[in-house]
Write a protein that holds these residues in place. Structure first.
Motif, short mmCIF file in Angstrom:
data_model
loop_
_atom_site.label_atom_id
_atom_site.label_comp_id
_atom_site.label_asym_id
_atom_site.label_seq_id
_atom_site.Cartn_x
_atom_site.Cartn_y
_atom_site.Cartn_z
N MET A 47 0.82 -1.20 0.00
CA MET A 47 0.00 0.00 0.00
C MET A 47 0.86 1.26 0.00
O MET A 47 1.80 1.38 0.79
N LEU A 48 0.56 2.17 -0.91
CA LEU A 48 1.26 3.46 -0.95
C LEU A 48 0.69 4.40 0.11
O LEU A 48 -0.34 4.12 0.71
N GLY A 51 -2.86 5.21 -0.18
CA GLY A 51 -3.87 4.19 0.06
C GLY A 51 -4.01 3.23 -1.12
O GLY A 51 -4.61 2.17 -1.00
N ARG A 53 -2.79 0.45 -3.89
CA ARG A 53 -1.89 -0.69 -3.81
C ARG A 53 -1.15 -0.85 -5.14
O ARG A 53 -1.70 -0.62 -6.20
N VAL A 54 0.13 -1.26 -5.03
CA VAL A 54 0.94 -1.48 -6.21
C VAL A 54 1.00 -2.99 -6.46
O VAL A 54 1.43 -3.75 -5.59
N MET B 47 11.08 2.34 -6.18
CA MET B 47 9.72 2.86 -6.23
C MET B 47 9.59 4.12 -5.37
O MET B 47 10.00 4.14 -4.21
N ASP B 49 7.25 7.18 -3.48
CA ASP B 49 6.03 7.17 -2.68
C ASP B 49 4.77 7.21 -3.55
O ASP B 49 3.71 6.75 -3.15
N GLY B 51 4.41 5.55 -6.22
CA GLY B 51 4.22 4.27 -6.89
C GLY B 51 5.00 4.18 -8.20
O GLY B 51 5.17 3.11 -8.76
N LEU E 48 -4.24 6.84 6.87
CA LEU E 48 -3.23 7.32 5.92
C LEU E 48 -2.72 8.69 6.37
O LEU E 48 -3.28 9.32 7.27
N VAL E 54 -8.16 3.36 5.70
CA VAL E 54 -8.28 2.31 4.69
C VAL E 54 -8.99 1.12 5.32
O VAL E 54 -8.51 0.58 6.32
#
Lengths: 95, 95, 95, 95, 95, 95, 95
Positions: A47-48, A51, A53-54, B47, B49, B51, E48, E54
């Motif tokens: 999760m970045l 919020g 997700r990668v 990566m 922040d 993404g 966050l 989240v």
């Protein structure tokens, strides 16, 4: 089977680790030697701060190298697996 | 061969480290002496922040200096390599 | 010669450190005494969270003071250099 | 003289620290007692995550209090100075 | 019953942990072995940097694997529960 | 007097700490017991990542509780003060 | 009484902790056992990176569970209270 959470990855450690088909040999004596295995399942990804997700950089079936101390051991159906974070995976072995 | 993940870099350590073609000599006695090697493969990069990934500052074929404790050792085809993070690489040796 | 990566800076330590031309004397007895040297090469600068790089605050030829434990030693052409992070540099000596 | 880098500040420690003109007395016995001095030069200020720099909250001539372990010692023209981070400065003594 | 706060999750540890219905066996000897249990209640989720929360990746009724040292023990109605952070949960066991 | 920098606060510790007017008694035996005092001066406040400063939550004259190990001691005009960070202050005593 | 600062919460520990009305029993032997209490006062909440504050997830009158080592002890009007961070509170006990 299990579904890893977030950036967790389920990995099946390779049986014969000393000498693999791809010719990768892992040294016995190295203090922090990587291990090899196969990705069995991946989570929804890290999760970045935003919020989001990668998506994981590895996928089911990938042969991977990981550090010696990566992950937690679980047994499913009598076989031993590792649940590790994606960041503990060092590289994907090319076919 | 393997594909490093994220900001990982696969490096082949130089055989004769004491005296290189470019004249760089690494001291024997230094407690934390850098090592020299050649970049064999790079990952998709670190990566952010957000993404997004930042392309690595080194590329295949680069001669690099790195810290003594950088990376994890792997053997591929009987030869020893290092899988390190891009941030463990100190400098690129100019040709 | 080498090209430092990111926020790394290549510095040539001053030969006679006890008493410099500019009159700066570094105490022998200080437990963590700064050192003096000359900037030989700089990297592309520190990367921000946005992925942008910030140009280094020092440039080739600058006389700089740095902390005692800054950097890694390398030898190029028989001479000893230091590869340190820009943040290890305390000040620039004015000409 | 020298130009501090980033959030570094060059400070001249007060000679007679036990009793100053402003009446500030620093206890001898305190384990981590602040020190007093005068700001001689400031850097361009702390860099934010955005890459911008924030002008230092102290300026040349300010009398300041700082923690006992702040900074690195340098000698310029035979006199001893301290190179510390702006965050090591606790307060400015009002005139 | 209790309502966990933020990213906390209330988990009921499985009675018979050695051999579960799904065939997952957890090794006795592993130094840091995961544990299995059922999610009883979840909080509003992790906050966050933006202040938004989240929603948790697990929900009431989920069978989960978690690390050996996860959480704080509480007893409700004479039964023992664990209050852990969502990040201590490694995977969800598929039905 | 002095002007605290950033999120620093100048506090005068209460003389009779065992029993205050507001009836707050601080236990002798607690290993990490809070202390009570009065705010004498505040800084410009904590700096956010954006470079903006947040006005302190306490002001001159506030009676405050703080942790036992908060701050650095200074003496001004023969009296002892504490220079602490705003985050070391636990609560404001209501009048 | 006192007003907690920021993300601090003032809690009155429950007298009879072994067996509560809601049936929650806290084990005696647990090494890091949670404690139960009632929220007496809350602060303005945790500050985000943006400088905004997030209203606390607990309010005056809430029965809460918290970790064994949470907070600092204070005595007000002869009674003992705890000043802890909101993050030290594990769960709210439902009525």
């Amino acid at each position: 089977m299990v579904t890893p959470l977030g950036d967790r990855v389920l990995v099946k450690r390779s049986e014969a680790e000393e000498k693999t088909a791809g010719g990768i040999v892992l040294p016995d004596t190295a203090k922090e030697k990587p291990k090899q295995g196969e990705v069995i399942a991946v989570g929804s990804g890290k999760m970045l701060d935003s919020g989001e997700r990668v998506a994981p950089s590895v996928k089911k079936g990938d042969k991977v190298l990981f550090t010696n101390y990566a992950g937690n051991e679980v047994q499913i159906g009598g076989e031993e697996y590792l649940l590790m974070r994606e960041d503990d995976i060092l590289a994907v072995v090319n076919k």
